[in-house]
Each structure stands twice: as C-alpha cells, then as structure tokens.
Motif scaffolding. Structure first.
Motif, PDB file in Angstrom:
ATOM      1  N   ASP A 376      -3.653   7.915   1.764  1.00 28.34           N
ATOM      2  CA  ASP A 376      -4.106   6.649   2.342  1.00 28.34           C
ATOM      3  C   ASP A 376      -3.162   5.536   1.906  1.00 28.34           C
ATOM      4  OD1 ASP A 376      -5.471   4.581   3.494  1.00 28.34           O
ATOM      5  OD2 ASP A 376      -7.422   5.112   2.656  1.00 28.34           O
ATOM      6  N   ARG A 377      -2.500   4.927   2.879  1.00 28.54           N
ATOM      7  CA  ARG A 377      -1.626   3.800   2.578  1.00 28.54           C
ATOM      8  C   ARG A 377      -2.261   2.522   3.126  1.00 28.54           C
ATOM      9  NH1 ARG A 377       4.864   3.049   3.828  1.00 28.54           N
ATOM     10  NH2 ARG A 377       5.164   1.387   2.300  1.00 28.54           N
ATOM     11  N   GLY A 378      -2.346   1.514   2.249  1.00 31.43           N
ATOM     12  CA  GLY A 378      -2.943   0.253   2.657  1.00 31.43           C
ATOM     13  C   GLY A 378      -4.452   0.245   2.579  1.00 31.43           C
ATOM     14  N   LEU A 379      -5.029   1.048   1.694  1.00 34.33           N
ATOM     15  CA  LEU A 379      -6.482   1.092   1.524  1.00 34.33           C
ATOM     16  C   LEU A 379      -7.035  -0.288   1.187  1.00 34.33           C
ATOM     17  CD1 LEU A 379      -9.217   2.579   1.049  1.00 34.33           C
ATOM     18  CD2 LEU A 379      -8.434   2.970  -1.307  1.00 34.33           C
ATOM     19  N   ILE A 380      -6.336  -1.001   0.304  1.00 34.57           N
ATOM     20  CA  ILE A 380      -6.747  -2.346  -0.080  1.00 34.57           C
ATOM     21  C   ILE A 380      -5.934  -3.329   0.752  1.00 34.57           C
ATOM     22  CG2 ILE A 380      -6.954  -3.971  -1.996  1.00 34.57           C
ATOM     23  CD1 ILE A 380      -6.924  -1.543  -3.878  1.00 34.57           C
ATOM     24  N   ALA A 381      -6.615  -4.146   1.530  1.00 38.66           N
ATOM     25  CA  ALA A 381      -5.937  -5.036   2.478  1.00 38.66           C
ATOM     26  C   ALA A 381      -4.917  -5.947   1.802  1.00 38.66           C
ATOM     27  CB  ALA A 381      -6.969  -5.868   3.239  1.00 38.66           C
ATOM     28  N   SER A 382      -5.214  -6.375   0.592  1.00 37.77           N
ATOM     29  CA  SER A 382      -4.304  -7.280  -0.109  1.00 37.77           C
ATOM     30  C   SER A 382      -3.098  -6.554  -0.698  1.00 37.77           C
ATOM     31  CB  SER A 382      -5.050  -8.010  -1.229  1.00 37.77           C
ATOM     32  OG  SER A 382      -5.566  -7.082  -2.179  1.00 37.77           O
ATOM     33  N   ARG A 383      -3.112  -5.215  -0.656  1.00 36.78           N
ATOM     34  CA  ARG A 383      -2.006  -4.417  -1.176  1.00 36.78           C
ATOM     35  C   ARG A 383      -1.591  -3.385  -0.115  1.00 36.78           C
ATOM     36  NH1 ARG A 383      -0.676  -5.495  -5.997  1.00 36.78           N
ATOM     37  NH2 ARG A 383       0.592  -3.610  -6.086  1.00 36.78           N
ATOM     38  N   PRO A 384      -0.981  -3.833   0.975  1.00 31.59           N
ATOM     39  CA  PRO A 384      -0.708  -2.951   2.106  1.00 31.59           C
ATOM     40  C   PRO A 384       0.328  -1.867   1.834  1.00 31.59           C
ATOM     41  CG  PRO A 384       0.329  -5.086   2.438  1.00 31.59           C
ATOM     42  CD  PRO A 384      -0.551  -5.232   1.238  1.00 31.59           C
ATOM     43  N   GLN A 385       1.139  -2.009   0.773  1.00 27.71           N
ATOM     44  CA  GLN A 385       2.169  -1.017   0.499  1.00 27.71           C
ATOM     45  C   GLN A 385       1.782  -0.036  -0.598  1.00 27.71           C
ATOM     46  OE1 GLN A 385       6.387  -2.308   0.829  1.00 27.71           O
ATOM     47  NE2 GLN A 385       5.541  -4.381   0.842  1.00 27.71           N
ATOM     48  N   ASP A 386       0.582  -0.172  -1.161  1.00 28.19           N
ATOM     49  CA  ASP A 386       0.102   0.816  -2.131  1.00 28.19           C
ATOM     50  C   ASP A 386      -0.318   2.095  -1.404  1.00 28.19           C
ATOM     51  OD1 ASP A 386       0.486  -1.119  -3.988  1.00 28.19           O
ATOM     52  OD2 ASP A 386      -1.589  -1.186  -4.709  1.00 28.19           O
ATOM     53  N   THR A 387      -0.183   3.223  -2.091  1.00 26.46           N
ATOM     54  CA  THR A 387      -0.552   4.517  -1.509  1.00 26.46           C
ATOM     55  C   THR A 387      -1.356   5.320  -2.510  1.00 26.46           C
ATOM     56  OG1 THR A 387       1.476   4.569  -0.183  1.00 26.46           O
ATOM     57  CG2 THR A 387       0.308   6.647  -0.453  1.00 26.46           C
ATOM     58  N   ILE A 388      -2.445   5.921  -2.042  1.00 27.14           N
ATOM     59  CA  ILE A 388      -3.255   6.805  -2.869  1.00 27.14           C
ATOM     60  C   ILE A 388      -3.269   8.187  -2.234  1.00 27.14           C
ATOM     61  CG2 ILE A 388      -5.425   6.191  -1.688  1.00 27.14           C
ATOM     62  CD1 ILE A 388      -6.829   6.516  -4.405  1.00 27.14           C
ATOM     63  N   GLY A 389      -3.290   9.225  -3.065  1.00 26.33           N
ATOM     64  CA  GLY A 389      -3.308  10.576  -2.518  1.00 26.33           C
ATOM     65  C   GLY A 389      -4.015  11.564  -3.416  1.00 26.33           C
ATOM     66  N   VAL A 390      -4.663  12.542  -2.813  1.00 31.21           N
ATOM     67  CA  VAL A 390      -5.217  13.692  -3.531  1.00 31.21           C
ATOM     68  C   VAL A 390      -4.807  14.943  -2.758  1.00 31.21           C
ATOM     69  CG1 VAL A 390      -7.173  12.484  -4.557  1.00 31.21           C
ATOM     70  CG2 VAL A 390      -7.427  13.531  -2.310  1.00 31.21           C
ATOM     71  N   GLU A 391      -4.496  16.000  -3.487  1.00 28.35           N
ATOM     72  CA  GLU A 391      -4.048  17.223  -2.825  1.00 28.35           C
ATOM     73  C   GLU A 391      -4.419  18.439  -3.656  1.00 28.35           C
ATOM     74  OE1 GLU A 391       0.000  18.639  -0.612  1.00 28.35           O
ATOM     75  OE2 GLU A 391       0.186  18.224  -2.754  1.00 28.35           O
ATOM     76  N   TRP A 392      -4.775  19.498  -2.959  1.00 24.37           N
ATOM     77  CA  TRP A 392      -5.048  20.804  -3.562  1.00 24.37           C
ATOM     78  C   TRP A 392      -4.133  21.831  -2.914  1.00 24.37           C
ATOM     79  CZ3 TRP A 392      -6.620  24.856  -0.447  1.00 24.37           C
ATOM     80  CH2 TRP A 392      -6.963  26.053  -1.102  1.00 24.37           C
ATOM     81  N   SER A 393      -3.602  22.750  -3.714  1.00 26.79           N
ATOM     82  CA  SER A 393      -2.711  23.787  -3.187  1.00 26.79           C
ATOM     83  C   SER A 393      -2.962  25.089  -3.940  1.00 26.79           C
ATOM     84  CB  SER A 393      -1.247  23.364  -3.348  1.00 26.79           C
ATOM     85  OG  SER A 393      -0.373  24.384  -2.889  1.00 26.79           O
TER      86      SER A 393
END
Length: 473
Positions: A376-393
């Motif tokens: 998810d990029r831009g989850l927080i409107a005031s921080r549009p260039q932040d990115t969060i991720g979760v992954e399982w492999s």
C-alpha cells in the motif's frame, strides 16, 4: 487513528476483490502501470515488463543543483542516476541473537537516447555499474538456500566495480514492438514486478528466487549474459514477449568473472528461452489496474539428476555419480491487483499480490514456490510517498532431492546444499514500512520471521529486524 484507518481500508479491499471484476473500464483509460517509477538501479531488481523500457527513470534527487543538471542532460538525451542503498539486519533469537549484518550497493546508471543525440529514432542504450560490499547475515546461520535477510547482498558482493548490464532497445511500429539486445539479466523483463522489492527478504525481491536458484539460465541482477528479447503489444493492455539468453553457470564467480566485465561466451553451457504473456485490465472509475502474467521457460543446458545414477538407481545408495539430464522447464503464474486507489500515480494505492512458480523436479533443488501479500503506497494522505507491505512466501524442495538426502542421511553421508538434515520447505513472513523522510531519501524499518532456515526441520525459527536506507544523489 492511524491504525483504525489502516484496518478499515484493508477490510474494504476484501469487498473490492469480490466486486471489482464486474466493473470494467474502457480500454483507452487503462494504465500500463505499475510501471516502475525507477530503473533497476534505483529500486534494485524492479524493472518493468508492463511498458517498453523508458529512457531513464524519473528519480527524485537529494541535491537540487544536481537535479537541475540531470534534467538538462535528460533533454539532450543523457540520463544519469547515482544512488546508495544499505540493508542492515540483526537476528533476535534461534541461537544467533545479536548476530548482525550490513550490506550496501552504490550504483551508477547511464542511459542514452540516440534519437536526441544523433537522430536514430527509437534507439536507446542502458548501462549500470555497482559496488556491493558487506556481510550476509544468513551465512551466520548456515543458510545457503534462496532465503536471505538482505536482498542487496548477492552476486557481485565485495567487488569494487561490477558491470550489471549494457544493452540497447529499439522501438518499432509506433512502439508496439521493442527489441532488446546486449548483455543483460533475464529478470529485467521476465517474471518480475516493481512491487517485489518493496521487501528486503531475498526470496522474492527481483523475482521469485526459486527460478534463478533452480536454473543457471535465469540470470538475475546483478549477473548478466548475452541475449535478446522481443516484446509485442497486440492490444493496449496486452503484451507477449520472448527471449533468448546464454546460460552461464559460473556467473559472479572467480572461475568466470566476478566483476561482470568478461564478455566471452566460452563457459556458456546452453540457451535459456523464456516466453511470457501478460494481461493488464483496469476496473471501475478509479482505474484499479491489475497485472496478470503467465510464463514458460526452457533451459537447454545439462544438469545433474538429483536422485538417479546412470543405471536409473538411487545414486545415494549405489555411490555412483548422479546421471546427467538434458534440459529444464520452468513456469510462473503471477498477479497483482490494485484494490484501492490513493492517488493518480500507477503505484498510488493498495495492491494485492500473489504468485506461483514450478521448476522441473528431477534436476532442480526447488520444485514449487508460492507467495502472497499486500503493498500500500500513500495509505496516509499526508504522506503520499510512504509505502507499507506484508508478504508471505513458501518454497518447497524437490521431492526427489529430499528422497536422496534421506538415503545419504541414514548412511551418515554429507548432504548437498550445505544441509545437515534432509530439507523440506522454507517459509518467510515480512512486514515493512518505507518512510519518505526527505527529497531523495527513504528509511525503511523491517521485520522478518523465518521458518525452517535452509529448508531444514531441525533449524529453529528466526526473528530478525532490519533497516534499509536509500538515497539518490
């Protein structure tokens, strides 16, 4: 408040999965993204196969004078990117608590648009040099499989200057066809996604590592061989591509050339032929873009069977050499789908990602790999260039290899793959958050949990914390 918003949006995303497919949008409104906003250098192994290779990445520079100079050079057909990436990780438990590793990459990319330089329409060239150095935390745990806590550590590690690639692309027929030719990795075009290197774990960054660890022909950044690739767009949002690459099992080794500058083909053992078909639909008024691809590849090289000898008997039991087999086939099925849009850019939103790979089991160490996650990029409107991720492999060892290992283990013999117990499968989970802290600079704390290090049941689970820092001059 932040966490409440986070969970609400992900619940909404589950509803989009069940209804979004019913709301298609007209073809002319489709995005071809997520085109990597950066080149392979800037985001490591994240090139695009969703549009023809761009002239140079539109990076954000730290230094304004340098940025102004680069933009002036871009107008003349010269693209330059200089960046630094470091990845540090520390183990918290599993008998390795306190063990830590630091690795970095310093990279320089040069892109030339020959139409602007001399009038050669549609022709561009691309070259990347890197310096990689540091320590691999996974090696402290006897880990020699596809897993690694720091994906930046790998081929070309601890080498002053390493040539990653040098190749040219020619656009034809109003950009419906592109031909690439030169010394280049397979993974800058096939089985890739710019979303993969959101994560630090090596299992998926660049490409699902079971592909490159299962076949020498799948050369991956920063290793490259001579090859060519042709991509064709029969319709907007639909592409097909095929390639032909040399197979060099000695890439990034002293036997061949760790620096990447050796241009000879005398150690090549065959050819690698990948074919991929991609579909890029978009849904609803917000153009929720998705990317769905299927690929098949054939490696013509000879590989040792992992179970049988020349008499079709278990080699681990007879003591005879494992027989040679000719050729290896791999397949991949990959998908990502934007579920919620946060902004106008192709990466601005919540994506679900998933995929599956399979390699031929009789002569590959890994048969299957599956993965799934959210970015998810831009989850927080005031921080549009932040990115969060979760992954399982999860990656599974070849059943034939495991059977051979059990025979050797019961006889008290050594096992391949740096294993001291028969292998089975490896599972990873990662959660990460990338903070855009200043123009051209990001800092990314990271958490990883690993089950069955080196694919071994007798290995304890490992928790590790990481920190990635990226800066563009």
């Amino acid at each position: 408040m932040m966490y409440s918003l986070f969970f609400r949006r992900w619940l909404i995303a589950l509803g989009v999965l069940s209804t979004g497919w019913l709301c298609t949008h007209t073809a002319h409104a489709q995005y071809r993204g997520p085109i990597s906003e950066t080149a392979p250098l800037f985001a490591l192994d994240t090139p695009t196969s969703y549009a023809n290779t761009p002239f140079t990445p539109p990076v954000e520079n730290m230094l304004n004078p340098w940025s102004r100079l680069v933009k002036r050079l871009n107008k003349k057909g010269i693209g330059i990117v200089v960046d630094y990436t470091s990845e540090s990780a520390i183990a918290l438990n599993a008998g390795h608590g306190g063990d830590a590793g630091y690795a970095h990459q310093i990279g320089v990319e040069l892109d030339l648009d020959w139409e602007k330089l001399i009038g050669w329409k549609g022709f561009k060239t691309h070259a990347v040099l890197v310096n990689r150095a540091g320590h691999n935390l996974a090696s402290d745990m006897g880990e020699r499989s596809l897993n690694g806590f720091q994906e930046i550590y790998g081929g070309g590690g601890n080498v002053g200057v390493h040539l990653v690639y040098v190749y040219g692309t020619q656009d034809l027929y109003k950009n419906r066809v592109q031909i690439a030719l030169g010394k280049m990795p397979v993974n800058i075009d096939f089985a890739n996604s710019p979303l993969f290197c959101t994560f630090m774990n090596k299992s998926n960054c660049g490409i699902p590592k079971s592909l490159t660890r299962g076949a020498s022909g799948y050369a991956t950044y920063p290793g490259s061989t001579w090859g060519t690739r042709v991509r064709y767009w029969p319709l907007h949002g639909v592409y097909t591509q095929a390639g032909l690459y040399g197979v060099n099992p000695y890439l990034n080794t002293n036997k061949y050339d760790r620096t990447g500058f050796r241009m000879g083909t005398e150690l090549y053992t065959g050819i690698y032929i990948p074919v991929e078909i991609g579909l890029i639909p978009s849904f609803g008024k917000n153009n929720l873009v998705g990317h769905y691809k299927f690929g098949v590849a054939y490696d013509s090289s000879n590989y040792r069977d992992v179970y049988y000898d020349m008499a079709s008997q278990p080699a681990a039991r007879t003591g005879m050499p494992y027989r040679w087999t000719n050729g290896k086939t791999q397949i991949w099925l990959q998908a990502d789908q934007m579920l919620i849009r946060n902004g106008n850019g192709p990466l601005q939103g919540l994506y679900a990602i998933a995929g599956f790979t399979k390699s031929q089991g009789n002569n590959s160490p890994y048969t299957y790999q599956v993965y799934a996650g959210f970015v998810d990029r831009g989850l927080i409107a005031s921080r549009p260039q932040d990115t969060i991720g979760v992954e399982w492999s999860e990656t599974f060892a070849s059943s034939q290899l495991v059977a051979s290992q059990w025979i050797r283990y019961r006889q008290g013999l050594s096992l391949p793959g740096n294993a001291d117990y028969p292998q089975s499968h490896l599972m990873t989970f990662e959660a990460t958050y990338n903070f855009h802290v200043f123009r051209g600079i990001s800092i990314q704390p990271d958490y990883q949990h690993i089950w069955r290090t080196n694919l071994q049941k007798n290995k304890p689970e490992v928790d590790a914390l990481g920190l990635k820092i990226h800066a563009v001059l």
